[in-house]
Write a protein that holds these residues in place. Structure first.
Motif, PDB file in Angstrom:
ATOM      1  N   ALA A 149       0.692  -1.110   0.129  1.00  0.00           N
ATOM      2  CA  ALA A 149      -0.058   0.119  -0.056  1.00  0.00           C
ATOM      3  C   ALA A 149       0.788   1.392   0.074  1.00  0.00           C
ATOM      4  N   PHE A 150       1.938   1.056   0.937  1.00  0.00           N
ATOM      5  CA  PHE A 150       2.533   2.444   0.863  1.00  0.00           C
ATOM      6  C   PHE A 150       4.237   2.247   0.794  1.00  0.00           C
ATOM      7  N   GLY A 151       4.623   1.188   0.184  1.00  0.00           N
ATOM      8  CA  GLY A 151       5.967   1.014  -0.110  1.00  0.00           C
ATOM      9  C   GLY A 151       6.936   0.837   1.137  1.00  0.00           C
ATOM     10  N   ARG A 152       6.190   0.636   2.405  1.00  0.00           N
ATOM     11  CA  ARG A 152       6.929   0.724   3.601  1.00  0.00           C
ATOM     12  C   ARG A 152       6.688  -0.488   4.324  1.00  0.00           C
ATOM     13  N   LYS A 153       7.575  -1.068   5.192  1.00  0.00           N
ATOM     14  CA  LYS A 153       7.308  -2.017   6.061  1.00  0.00           C
ATOM     15  C   LYS A 153       6.121  -1.950   6.909  1.00  0.00           C
ATOM     16  N   GLU A 154       6.116  -0.602   7.649  1.00  0.00           N
ATOM     17  CA  GLU A 154       5.147  -0.228   8.645  1.00  0.00           C
ATOM     18  C   GLU A 154       4.695   1.361   8.251  1.00  0.00           C
ATOM     19  N   TYR A 155       3.502   1.551   8.183  1.00  0.00           N
ATOM     20  CA  TYR A 155       2.870   2.965   7.931  1.00  0.00           C
ATOM     21  C   TYR A 155       1.417   3.002   8.413  1.00  0.00           C
ATOM     22  N   TRP A 156       1.124   3.757   9.488  1.00  0.00           N
ATOM     23  CA  TRP A 156      -0.010   3.798  10.105  1.00  0.00           C
ATOM     24  C   TRP A 156      -0.875   5.235   9.562  1.00  0.00           C
ATOM     25  N   THR A 157      -2.202   5.117   9.207  1.00  0.00           N
ATOM     26  CA  THR A 157      -2.750   6.305   8.822  1.00  0.00           C
ATOM     27  C   THR A 157      -4.466   6.183   8.970  1.00  0.00           C
TER      28      THR A 157
END
Length: 189
Positions: free
Chosen positions: A86-94
């Motif tokens: 979804a975000f191209g990162r291992k962990e991203y909260w939104t």
């Protein structure tokens, strides 16, 4: 109306009226514990969500229809995808996304319920395991008990009936702190 049908209708109405009280179980908390990495990063972008707050507000009633509507609306609005995709990162909260993982569902539900009048101290991100997999849900703290809003389940469940082992929960009095979950209790927090 015949006597058996009347009795059945009466019992159904009584059960519908008192059913939230059957759920009067809350998560019991212990000492402060580590903050999830994704939450630390989320707090750097959303500082107002991660500060001290009043937890002394009177707990609201469960408002189960509202909780169900919010749970189902968010579950339908977001496509479950891991953060890497979804975000191209291992962990991203939104809280604002059309694709995301369990934390994103929980944050979106939290934001929607705050717009409906719930206080941040009553809407607690909670982590644990579901089916042996790490998972985050939103726990809504009410005077009728704690209720779980989960992206894996359209049914809003009281914590006593949720098929999840709870490990940590946001502190009601401070959105940037997390507490260890030590069990369940029938004592109002």
């Amino acid at each position: 109306m015949s006597a058996p049908l009347f009795l059945l209708a009466f019992l159904a109405s009584v059960f519908a009226f008192v059913s939230p009280s059957f759920a009067s179980v809350w998560l019991k908390t212990g000492n402060e514990t580590t903050r999830p990495y994704g939450h630390v990063e989320y707090c750097s972008r959303n500082a107002s969500d991660c500060r001290g707050r009043s937890a002394s507000a009177k707990l609201p009633s469960a408002r189960l229809n509202l909780l169900r509507n919010v749970n189902n609306a968010v579950n339908r609005a977001i496509t479950a995808v891991d953060d890497k995709d979804a975000f191209g990162r291992k962990e991203y909260w939104t809280a604002r996304t059309r694709k995301g993982d369990c934390e994103d569902f929980a944050l979106a539900k939290r934001a929607k319920l705050m717009r409906k009048g719930f206080k941040p101290s009553q809407l607690l991100l909670t982590m644990g395991y579901s089916g042996g997999v790490a998972h985050t849900v939103l726990v809504v703290r009410t005077r009728d008990g704690d209720f779980v809003l989960d992206n894996l389940n359209h049914e809003v469940k009281p914590v006593r009936a949720a098929s999840m082992s709870f490990l940590k929960i946001q502190a009601p009095e401070n959105g940037g702190r997390w507490l260890r979950v030590t069990g369940k209790t029938k004592q109002t927090p």
